[in-house]
Design a protein around this motif. Structure first.
Motif, PDB file in Angstrom:
ATOM      1  N   ALA A  98       0.839  -1.207   0.000  1.00 28.75           N
ATOM      2  CA  ALA A  98       0.000   0.000   0.000  1.00 28.75           C
ATOM      3  C   ALA A  98       0.871   1.253   0.000  1.00 28.75           C
ATOM      4  N   LYS A  99       0.377   2.292  -0.659  1.00 27.53           N
ATOM      5  CA  LYS A  99       1.081   3.565  -0.694  1.00 27.53           C
ATOM      6  C   LYS A  99       0.559   4.488   0.395  1.00 27.53           C
ATOM      7  N   GLU A 100       1.445   5.259   0.998  1.00 29.91           N
ATOM      8  CA  GLU A 100       1.013   6.268   1.956  1.00 29.91           C
ATOM      9  C   GLU A 100       0.343   7.398   1.182  1.00 29.91           C
ATOM     10  N   ARG A 190     -10.797  11.311  15.100  1.00 36.38           N
ATOM     11  CA  ARG A 190     -10.103  12.488  15.636  1.00 36.38           C
ATOM     12  C   ARG A 190      -8.631  12.550  15.256  1.00 36.38           C
ATOM     13  N   ASP A 191      -8.153  11.535  14.533  1.00 35.50           N
ATOM     14  CA  ASP A 191      -6.754  11.568  14.093  1.00 35.50           C
ATOM     15  C   ASP A 191      -6.673  11.226  12.608  1.00 35.50           C
ATOM     16  N   LEU A 192      -7.678  11.673  11.864  1.00 36.75           N
ATOM     17  CA  LEU A 192      -7.722  11.375  10.439  1.00 36.75           C
ATOM     18  C   LEU A 192      -6.888  12.389   9.655  1.00 36.75           C
ATOM     19  N   HIS A 193      -5.806  11.917   9.074  1.00 35.76           N
ATOM     20  CA  HIS A 193      -4.972  12.757   8.219  1.00 35.76           C
ATOM     21  C   HIS A 193      -4.237  11.842   7.246  1.00 35.76           C
ATOM     22  N   THR A 194      -3.614  12.428   6.257  1.00 36.30           N
ATOM     23  CA  THR A 194      -3.029  11.630   5.183  1.00 36.30           C
ATOM     24  C   THR A 194      -1.814  10.819   5.616  1.00 36.30           C
ATOM     25  N   HIS A 195      -1.281  11.078   6.819  1.00 39.16           N
ATOM     26  CA  HIS A 195      -0.142  10.299   7.305  1.00 39.16           C
ATOM     27  C   HIS A 195      -0.567   8.918   7.805  1.00 39.16           C
ATOM     28  N   MET A 197      -3.307   7.224   6.390  1.00 39.52           N
ATOM     29  CA  MET A 197      -4.182   6.644   5.377  1.00 39.52           C
ATOM     30  C   MET A 197      -3.322   5.976   4.311  1.00 39.52           C
ATOM     31  N   LEU A 198      -3.785   4.826   3.852  1.00 38.99           N
ATOM     32  CA  LEU A 198      -3.056   4.080   2.826  1.00 38.99           C
ATOM     33  C   LEU A 198      -3.929   3.889   1.599  1.00 38.99           C
ATOM     34  N   LEU A 199      -3.290   3.861   0.442  1.00 38.62           N
ATOM     35  CA  LEU A 199      -3.985   3.551  -0.805  1.00 38.62           C
ATOM     36  C   LEU A 199      -3.568   2.146  -1.184  1.00 38.62           C
ATOM     37  N   ALA A 200      -4.500   1.204  -1.046  1.00 39.19           N
ATOM     38  CA  ALA A 200      -4.201  -0.200  -1.271  1.00 39.19           C
ATOM     39  C   ALA A 200      -4.557  -0.619  -2.691  1.00 39.19           C
ATOM     40  N   GLN A 201      -3.941  -1.713  -3.120  1.00 35.13           N
ATOM     41  CA  GLN A 201      -4.292  -2.281  -4.412  1.00 35.13           C
ATOM     42  C   GLN A 201      -5.671  -2.927  -4.309  1.00 35.13           C
ATOM     43  N   LYS A 202      -6.403  -2.922  -5.436  1.00 38.40           N
ATOM     44  CA  LYS A 202      -7.727  -3.542  -5.457  1.00 38.40           C
ATOM     45  C   LYS A 202      -7.573  -5.043  -5.292  1.00 38.40           C
TER      46      LYS A 202
END
Length: 203
Positions: A98-100, A190-195, A197-202
């Protein structure tokens, strides 16, 4: 620990580099299925213990509710948790390759962030009454009470940004008052930010 139930330690992740208070590792069972484990150690149960305990509770609830709603956003599935007194373990699904999200373009980050907010809003209506009662409730009044402390810390840590902080006081106070008068219950990360979150493969 080297072994947690049927899972053996595959590799340990440097949690200090991630600024996390827990030990983190990837575990694997005999079939090769991997999970991610967060482990708390301590003689006395402190804030980090209860934070991980709360994360385990919410992970278990959201694993049941979230899987029914959408395939655009995925919360790692709850696997197990166990408390042995001096150790608390939370195991969740491991997401490989997964990509950050923070490494993507600003437009893509914004798109994925908005998708996550919409996802949380969507599953809020799927929670049972018993599940809602386990979630801490926060309103605009709570944030209004907390804001002076956060503002003071910001002034101390970022004195060069004092003017921007002062300019932001009215919008923040107005938003808190508005939220108190027009409160709509829903899940808020309350701690949602792009650090984190991951972009996973389908799949």
């Amino acid at each position: 620990p080297k072994i947690i139930n049927q899972y053996q330690l595959y590799r340990e992740i440097d949690a200090k580099g991630l600024n996390k208070p827990h030990r983190i590792g990837v575990y694997q069972d005999k079939r090769g299925k991997k999970t991610l484990a967060k482990v708390w150690y301590g003689k006395e149960k402190d804030f980090d213990y209860y934070a991980l305990l709360n994360e385990a509770l919410m992970s278990k609830i959201l694993s049941q509710v979230g899987k029914k709603k959408t395939n655009l956003v995925h919360i790692p599935r709850y696997v197990l948790s166990q408390d042995t007194g001096n150790t608390f373990v939370l195991m969740t699904e491991y997401i490989p390759h997964a990509k950050e999200v923070r490494t993507l373009s600003c437009e893509r980050q914004k798109e994925l962030y908005i998708n996550a907010l919409k996802y949380l809003a969507g599953i809020s209506s799927s929670l049972k009454k018993s599940e809602i009662q386990t979630v801490p409730r926060r309103t605009g009044k709570d944030f209004l009470f907390l804001y002076p402390f956060l503002l003071g810390i910001a002034f101390l840590r970022r004195p060069a940004n004092a003017l921007s902080l002062i300019r932001g006081i009215f919008p923040v106070v107005y938003a808190c008052v508005y939220a108190s008068k027009h409160f709509l219950p829903g899940l808020v990360h309350r701690d949602l930010h792009t650090h984190n979150m991951l972009l996973a493969q389908k799949k």
